[in-house]
Design a protein around this motif. Structure first.
Motif, short mmCIF file in Angstrom:
data_model
loop_
_atom_site.label_atom_id
_atom_site.label_comp_id
_atom_site.label_asym_id
_atom_site.label_seq_id
_atom_site.Cartn_x
_atom_site.Cartn_y
_atom_site.Cartn_z
N GLY A 287 9.21 -2.97 2.28
CA GLY A 287 9.43 -1.59 1.86
C GLY A 287 8.70 -0.65 2.79
O GLY A 287 8.09 -1.05 3.78
N TRP A 288 8.75 0.63 2.42
CA TRP A 288 8.14 1.65 3.26
C TRP A 288 7.75 2.85 2.43
O TRP A 288 8.25 3.04 1.33
N MET A 289 6.84 3.61 3.00
CA MET A 289 6.44 4.88 2.41
C MET A 289 6.33 5.88 3.55
O MET A 289 5.84 5.54 4.62
N VAL A 290 6.80 7.08 3.31
CA VAL A 290 6.66 8.15 4.28
C VAL A 290 5.63 9.12 3.73
O VAL A 290 5.70 9.54 2.57
N ILE A 291 4.66 9.43 4.58
CA ILE A 291 3.61 10.38 4.20
C ILE A 291 3.62 11.54 5.18
O ILE A 291 4.09 11.40 6.31
N ASP A 292 3.11 12.66 4.76
CA ASP A 292 3.00 13.85 5.61
C ASP A 292 1.55 14.31 5.51
O ASP A 292 1.14 14.87 4.49
N VAL A 293 0.78 14.02 6.55
CA VAL A 293 -0.67 14.22 6.50
C VAL A 293 -1.16 15.07 7.65
O VAL A 293 -0.44 15.30 8.62
N GLU A 294 -2.40 15.51 7.55
CA GLU A 294 -3.00 16.39 8.55
C GLU A 294 -3.31 15.70 9.87
O GLU A 294 -3.35 16.35 10.90
N SER A 295 -3.54 14.37 9.83
CA SER A 295 -3.98 13.71 11.06
C SER A 295 -3.64 12.23 11.05
O SER A 295 -3.39 11.64 9.99
N TYR A 296 -3.67 11.65 12.23
CA TYR A 296 -3.48 10.21 12.39
C TYR A 296 -4.58 9.45 11.64
O TYR A 296 -4.30 8.44 10.99
N ASP A 297 -5.80 9.95 11.68
CA ASP A 297 -6.90 9.30 10.97
C ASP A 297 -6.63 9.25 9.47
O ASP A 297 -6.94 8.26 8.81
N ARG A 298 -6.06 10.32 8.92
CA ARG A 298 -5.72 10.32 7.49
C ARG A 298 -4.63 9.29 7.21
O ARG A 298 -4.67 8.60 6.19
N ALA A 299 -3.66 9.16 8.09
CA ALA A 299 -2.61 8.16 7.92
C ALA A 299 -3.22 6.76 7.90
O ALA A 299 -2.85 5.92 7.06
N LEU A 300 -4.17 6.49 8.79
CA LEU A 300 -4.83 5.19 8.82
C LEU A 300 -5.64 4.95 7.54
O LEU A 300 -5.64 3.85 6.99
N GLU A 301 -6.31 5.99 7.08
CA GLU A 301 -7.10 5.88 5.84
C GLU A 301 -6.21 5.51 4.66
O GLU A 301 -6.55 4.62 3.87
N LEU A 302 -5.07 6.18 4.54
CA LEU A 302 -4.16 5.90 3.43
C LEU A 302 -3.53 4.51 3.56
O LEU A 302 -3.37 3.80 2.57
N ALA A 303 -3.18 4.11 4.78
CA ALA A 303 -2.61 2.78 4.99
C ALA A 303 -3.62 1.70 4.58
O ALA A 303 -3.25 0.70 3.94
N ALA A 304 -4.88 1.88 4.94
CA ALA A 304 -5.91 0.91 4.57
C ALA A 304 -6.05 0.82 3.06
O ALA A 304 -6.19 -0.27 2.50
N GLU A 305 -5.97 1.95 2.39
CA GLU A 305 -6.07 1.95 0.93
C GLU A 305 -4.87 1.24 0.31
O GLU A 305 -5.02 0.45 -0.63
N LEU A 306 -3.69 1.51 0.82
CA LEU A 306 -2.49 0.86 0.29
C LEU A 306 -2.52 -0.64 0.55
O LEU A 306 -2.01 -1.43 -0.25
N SER A 307 -3.15 -1.06 1.62
CA SER A 307 -3.29 -2.48 1.95
C SER A 307 -4.10 -3.24 0.91
O SER A 307 -4.02 -4.46 0.82
N ALA A 308 -4.87 -2.53 0.12
CA ALA A 308 -5.71 -3.16 -0.90
C ALA A 308 -4.99 -3.36 -2.23
O ALA A 308 -5.63 -3.71 -3.22
N ALA A 309 -3.69 -3.16 -2.27
CA ALA A 309 -2.94 -3.38 -3.51
C ALA A 309 -3.22 -4.78 -4.03
O ALA A 309 -3.36 -5.72 -3.25
N PRO A 310 -3.31 -4.95 -5.35
CA PRO A 310 -3.66 -6.26 -5.89
C PRO A 310 -2.52 -7.26 -5.77
O PRO A 310 -1.35 -6.90 -5.78
N GLY A 311 -2.91 -8.51 -5.66
CA GLY A 311 -1.96 -9.62 -5.61
C GLY A 311 -2.34 -10.66 -6.64
O GLY A 311 -2.78 -10.32 -7.75
N ALA A 312 -2.23 -11.91 -6.27
CA ALA A 312 -2.55 -13.01 -7.18
C ALA A 312 -3.99 -12.90 -7.65
O ALA A 312 -4.90 -12.63 -6.87
N GLY A 313 -4.19 -13.08 -8.93
CA GLY A 313 -5.54 -13.01 -9.50
C GLY A 313 -6.13 -11.63 -9.49
O GLY A 313 -7.32 -11.46 -9.74
N GLY A 314 -5.33 -10.61 -9.17
CA GLY A 314 -5.82 -9.24 -9.12
C GLY A 314 -6.62 -8.92 -7.86
O GLY A 314 -7.15 -7.83 -7.73
N ARG A 315 -6.70 -9.89 -6.94
CA ARG A 315 -7.45 -9.68 -5.70
C ARG A 315 -6.62 -8.86 -4.72
O ARG A 315 -5.40 -9.04 -4.64
#
Length: 135
Positions: free
Chosen positions: A87-115
């Motif tokens: 899948g994908w998400m489109v974001i509209d942010v102030e900077s590349y650094d903000r895009a990286l920050e949000l991507a890192a946060e989304l990468s932490a979505a829970p999986g098996a065992g809630g990890r």
């Protein structure tokens, strides 16, 4: 503001941090993962940074122009790799650094065992047309 595509890749092979492939998660784990992404999108809607998001079905097909009126078709979506673009998400942010920050946060979505699954997200800026010189 600049638009970025956050492209979600799921690996067919186990990931090094959370080694349970998504097709082996319980329904509750899948629901928790989807809820995390929904809550994330809702928060970005509140800040004005959310544009759109979609999940993709795992099946797909490659097609290209064949020159003879019949396009060659290959089962996909990724016949040569174990990656799945989920899948994908489109974001509209102030900077590349903000895009990286949000991507890192989304990468932490829970999986098996809630990890956190620590999935790879591809961050791609939208191609913009350079300004036209005025004379």
């Amino acid at each position: 503001m600049a638009k970025y595509l956050l492209l979600k890749h799921y690996r067919g092979a186990p990931a090094p941090v959370n080694d349970v492939p998504i097709d082996q998660w319980t329904p509750e784990e899948v629901a928790a993962h989807l809820q995390y992404m929904s809550d994330f999108a809702d928060r970005l809607k509140d800040t004005g940074e959310f544009v759109d998001a979609q999940a993709l079905a795992p099946e797909g097909t490659f097609v290209r122009y064949g020159g003879d009126g019949q396009p060659p078709v290959v089962a996909g979506p990724f016949a040569e790799t174990k990656d799945l673009i989920a899948g994908w998400m489109v974001i509209d942010v102030e900077s590349y650094d903000r895009a990286l920050e949000l991507a890192a946060e989304l990468s932490a979505a829970p999986g098996a065992g809630g990890r956190p699954i620590h999935e790879w997200l591809e961050v791609r800026p939208f191609l913009t047309v350079p300004p036209t010189p005025t004379t």
